[in-house]
Design an enzyme around this catalytic site. Sequence first.
Site, PDB file in Angstrom:
ATOM      1  N   ASP A  39       0.824  -1.240   0.016  1.00  0.00           N
ATOM      2  CA  ASP A  39       0.193   0.022   0.040  1.00  0.00           C
ATOM      3  C   ASP A  39       0.667   1.292   0.037  1.00  0.00           C
ATOM      4  OD1 ASP A  39      -3.185   0.433   0.867  1.00  0.00           O
ATOM      5  OD2 ASP A  39      -1.741   2.215   1.100  1.00  0.00           O
ATOM      6  N   ILE A  40       0.468   2.085  -0.844  1.00  0.00           N
ATOM      7  CA  ILE A  40       1.338   3.360  -0.996  1.00  0.00           C
ATOM      8  C   ILE A  40       1.500   4.167   0.440  1.00  0.00           C
ATOM      9  CG2 ILE A  40      -0.574   5.060  -1.980  1.00  0.00           C
ATOM     10  CD1 ILE A  40       1.513   5.818  -4.122  1.00  0.00           C
ATOM     11  N   ASN A  97     -12.968  -3.356   2.216  1.00  0.00           N
ATOM     12  CA  ASN A  97     -13.945  -1.972   2.181  1.00  0.00           C
ATOM     13  C   ASN A  97     -15.132  -1.846   1.074  1.00  0.00           C
ATOM     14  OD1 ASN A  97     -13.348  -0.743   4.547  1.00  0.00           O
ATOM     15  ND2 ASN A  97     -11.286   0.395   3.353  1.00  0.00           N
ATOM     16  N   GLU A 105     -12.328   3.308  -1.638  1.00  0.00           N
ATOM     17  CA  GLU A 105     -11.683   4.492  -2.553  1.00  0.00           C
ATOM     18  C   GLU A 105     -11.575   4.007  -4.101  1.00  0.00           C
ATOM     19  OE1 GLU A 105      -9.096   7.074  -0.608  1.00  0.00           O
ATOM     20  OE2 GLU A 105     -10.958   8.117   0.476  1.00  0.00           O
ATOM     21  N   VAL A 106     -10.986   2.460  -4.017  1.00  0.00           N
ATOM     22  CA  VAL A 106     -10.491   2.409  -5.195  1.00  0.00           C
ATOM     23  C   VAL A 106     -11.630   1.175  -5.780  1.00  0.00           C
ATOM     24  CG1 VAL A 106      -8.789   1.362  -6.452  1.00  0.00           C
ATOM     25  CG2 VAL A 106      -7.975   2.816  -4.970  1.00  0.00           C
ATOM     26  N   HIS A 110      -9.950  -5.028  -3.307  1.00  0.00           N
ATOM     27  CA  HIS A 110      -8.576  -5.273  -2.834  1.00  0.00           C
ATOM     28  C   HIS A 110      -9.093  -5.796  -1.275  1.00  0.00           C
ATOM     29  CE1 HIS A 110     -10.053  -1.105  -2.596  1.00  0.00           C
ATOM     30  NE2 HIS A 110      -9.430  -0.814  -1.608  1.00  0.00           N
ATOM     31  N   HIS A 112      -7.087  -5.752   2.195  1.00  0.00           N
ATOM     32  CA  HIS A 112      -5.649  -5.189   2.928  1.00  0.00           C
ATOM     33  C   HIS A 112      -5.241  -6.249   3.919  1.00  0.00           C
ATOM     34  CE1 HIS A 112      -6.793  -0.796   2.246  1.00  0.00           C
ATOM     35  NE2 HIS A 112      -7.906  -1.433   1.949  1.00  0.00           N
TER      36      HIS A 112
HETATM   37  P1  AMP Z   1      -9.749   1.582   0.363  1.00  0.00           P
HETATM   38  O1  AMP Z   1      -9.867   2.828   1.171  1.00  0.00           O
HETATM   39  O2  AMP Z   1     -10.297   0.420   1.082  1.00  0.00           O
HETATM   40  O3  AMP Z   1     -10.408   1.533  -1.239  1.00  0.00           O
HETATM   41  O4  AMP Z   1      -8.048   1.332   0.315  1.00  0.00           O
HETATM   42  C1  AMP Z   1      -7.417   1.879  -0.900  1.00  0.00           C
HETATM   43  C2  AMP Z   1      -5.796   1.852  -0.557  1.00  0.00           C
HETATM   44  O5  AMP Z   1      -5.345   2.027  -1.786  1.00  0.00           O
HETATM   45  C3  AMP Z   1      -5.537   3.047   0.412  1.00  0.00           C
HETATM   46  O6  AMP Z   1      -5.160   2.323   1.559  1.00  0.00           O
HETATM   47  C4  AMP Z   1      -4.401   3.748  -0.515  1.00  0.00           C
HETATM   48  O7  AMP Z   1      -3.432   4.012   0.303  1.00  0.00           O
HETATM   49  C5  AMP Z   1      -4.013   2.560  -1.564  1.00  0.00           C
HETATM   50  N1  AMP Z   1      -3.665   3.153  -2.676  1.00  0.00           N
HETATM   51  C6  AMP Z   1      -4.082   4.214  -3.624  1.00  0.00           C
HETATM   52  N2  AMP Z   1      -3.374   4.453  -4.554  1.00  0.00           N
HETATM   53  C7  AMP Z   1      -2.128   3.519  -4.588  1.00  0.00           C
HETATM   54  C8  AMP Z   1      -1.254   3.131  -5.362  1.00  0.00           C
HETATM   55  N3  AMP Z   1      -1.004   3.763  -6.449  1.00  0.00           N
HETATM   56  N4  AMP Z   1      -0.167   2.098  -4.666  1.00  0.00           N
HETATM   57  C9  AMP Z   1      -0.444   1.388  -3.798  1.00  0.00           C
HETATM   58  N5  AMP Z   1      -1.453   1.677  -3.022  1.00  0.00           N
HETATM   59  C10 AMP Z   1      -2.522   2.505  -3.096  1.00  0.00           C
END
Ligand code: AMP
Length: 125
Positions: A39-40, A97, A105-106, A110, A112
């Site tokens: 995770d970034i 999530n 958010e993405v 995914h 975690h």
């Molecule tokens: P969520 O809130 O469950 O959708 O988590 C999205 C996660 O993606 C967050 O923990 C971000 O830090 C992570 N994230 C977003 N962009 C990147 C990226 N380019 N590389 C790695 N992790 C990312």
Amino acid sequence: MPIDATLPYDDENIFAKILRGEIPSTRVYEDEFAIAFHDIAPVAPHHILVIPRGAYVSWDDFSARASDAEIAGFVRAVGAVARDAGMVGDGYRLLANIGRDAGQEVPHLHVHILSGRPLGPMLAR
Ligand code: AMP
């Protein structure tokens, strides 16, 4: 900005780009069904994301539409990533999530994997 998990899959989401190798990631695992990368913005000493190769918006979408082979492959990949990283002894937390209230958010499924310190209560009260 949290997403609406009922929307159709968006091919331009950031994890789709990571899967296609269009933007960099620190990959720690890959197989036929899944890839995993750091995770970034880690919120624990070890914070890895595992994503399926298939185009699924969320756990909801994946559990409804993925094949049995994809589901088995993804679940095994999550376990393998944690095992390979030596997390089983001290323990780890899985978190997925789904949609707005969860703060997703993405819009690509995914999971975690969090570890490396006592992680405290599951949720803030
Ligand atoms: P969520 O809130 O469950 O959708 O988590 C999205 C996660 O993606 C967050 O923990 C971000 O830090 C992570 N994230 C977003 N962009 C990147 C990226 N380019 N590389 C790695 N992790 C990312």
